[in-house]
Design a protein around this motif. Structure first.
Motif, PDB file in Angstrom:
ATOM      1  N   ASP A   1       0.825  -1.213   0.000  1.00 31.24           N
ATOM      2  CA  ASP A   1       0.000   0.000   0.000  1.00 31.24           C
ATOM      3  C   ASP A   1       0.858   1.261   0.000  1.00 31.24           C
TER       4      ASP A   1
ATOM      5  N   ASN B   1      -1.905  -4.543   0.858  1.00 31.60           N
ATOM      6  CA  ASN B   1      -1.278  -4.278  -0.434  1.00 31.60           C
ATOM      7  C   ASN B   1      -2.339  -3.952  -1.468  1.00 31.60           C
TER       8      ASN B   1
ATOM      9  N   SER C   1      -7.952  -3.449  -3.758  1.00 31.91           N
ATOM     10  CA  SER C   1      -7.360  -3.558  -2.426  1.00 31.91           C
ATOM     11  C   SER C   1      -7.204  -5.034  -2.085  1.00 31.91           C
TER      12      SER C   1
END
Ligand code: NI
Ligand code: NI
Ligand code: NI
Lengths: 109, 109, 109
Positions: free
Chosen positions: A10, A41, A31
């Motif tokens: 992320d 991530n 997501s």
């Protein structure tokens, strides 16, 4: 045409998005969690011309690759000040997992 | 068997879902952002028999394609009424990006 | 190398995650809905060596396959006690949909 699926941390996702847009690639972001990366991530889906696959891989590498980073420990407010070591610690951040898939058809409506 | 990955605008997603169910296609939906489409969008994963690929593409096109829409401007309550133009404005909505991928194996357990 | 995409019910997702980690597979998880499965589900992306595809399919089957389960009806507090049948009911739970896709390139940065 290929479909590139890239999973990045992320924390690298906004930088990668910007770099892709700047290079005129269009990515859809989902997501995601888990995988090679411990933290949250983001999974990118990127439709790419055959001739630009190496270029997009390089952009993903430049913006999401695993690297060492010095992190300053949080100061021990209210903790045990005697055991506190005030040195920055080296941790690994980032890391990208990338799949390049063949496409039989690509359509935009 | 093919895997069809379709990215459509959120506003078209329920209509497309219903049309797919009605035609007896089964889709998995993932919430996504970015890509060719500015707003929030939905990524559909659809397992499709080779003989039905054209049919599913037509359904995606019918329910998610880019088109013009007349949008009435919000009335200028509390704004500058003198500069307000009370004509509907034509904007583009919708739009679908579709990848058809080969599958080596399809299993249901 | 193959990309295995598996859609399983949310209720099986943690068990499948653990089983994959234990067998040293790395999976990226995406929250998804719909599809063959009515309830919320989870989409796993798993990069797998060709020689281990059967193994990962077996793990998905063992941890996510459709099966019957006896569910005790909720007691009719405040409802119509006379029409209440206090027998457990057999329902189907679980179920996994799996795609195995060819990969042209796999990279980790
Ligand atoms: Ni995230
Ligand atoms: Ni959405
Ligand atoms: Ni879920």
């Amino acid at each position: 045409m290929k479909l590139v699926i890239a999973v990045v941390q992320d924390k690298d996702s906004h930088r990668l998005s910007s770099a892709l847009v700047k290079a005129n690639f269009r990515a859809t972001k989902l997501s995601s969690t888990g995988g090679f990366l411990k933290a949250g991530n983001t999974t990118f889906l990127i439709g790419v011309e055959d001739s630009r696959v190496d270029e997009v891989l390089q952009i993903i590498k430049d913006n999401g690759k695993a690297r060492k980073q010095l992190v300053s420990p949080v100061s021990p407010l209210g903790g045990n000040a005697e055991s506190y070591v005030p040195f920055p610690v080296e941790v690994q951040v980032g890391g990208a997992t990338v799949f390049v898939l063949p496409i039989e058809q690509f359509q935009q409506f």
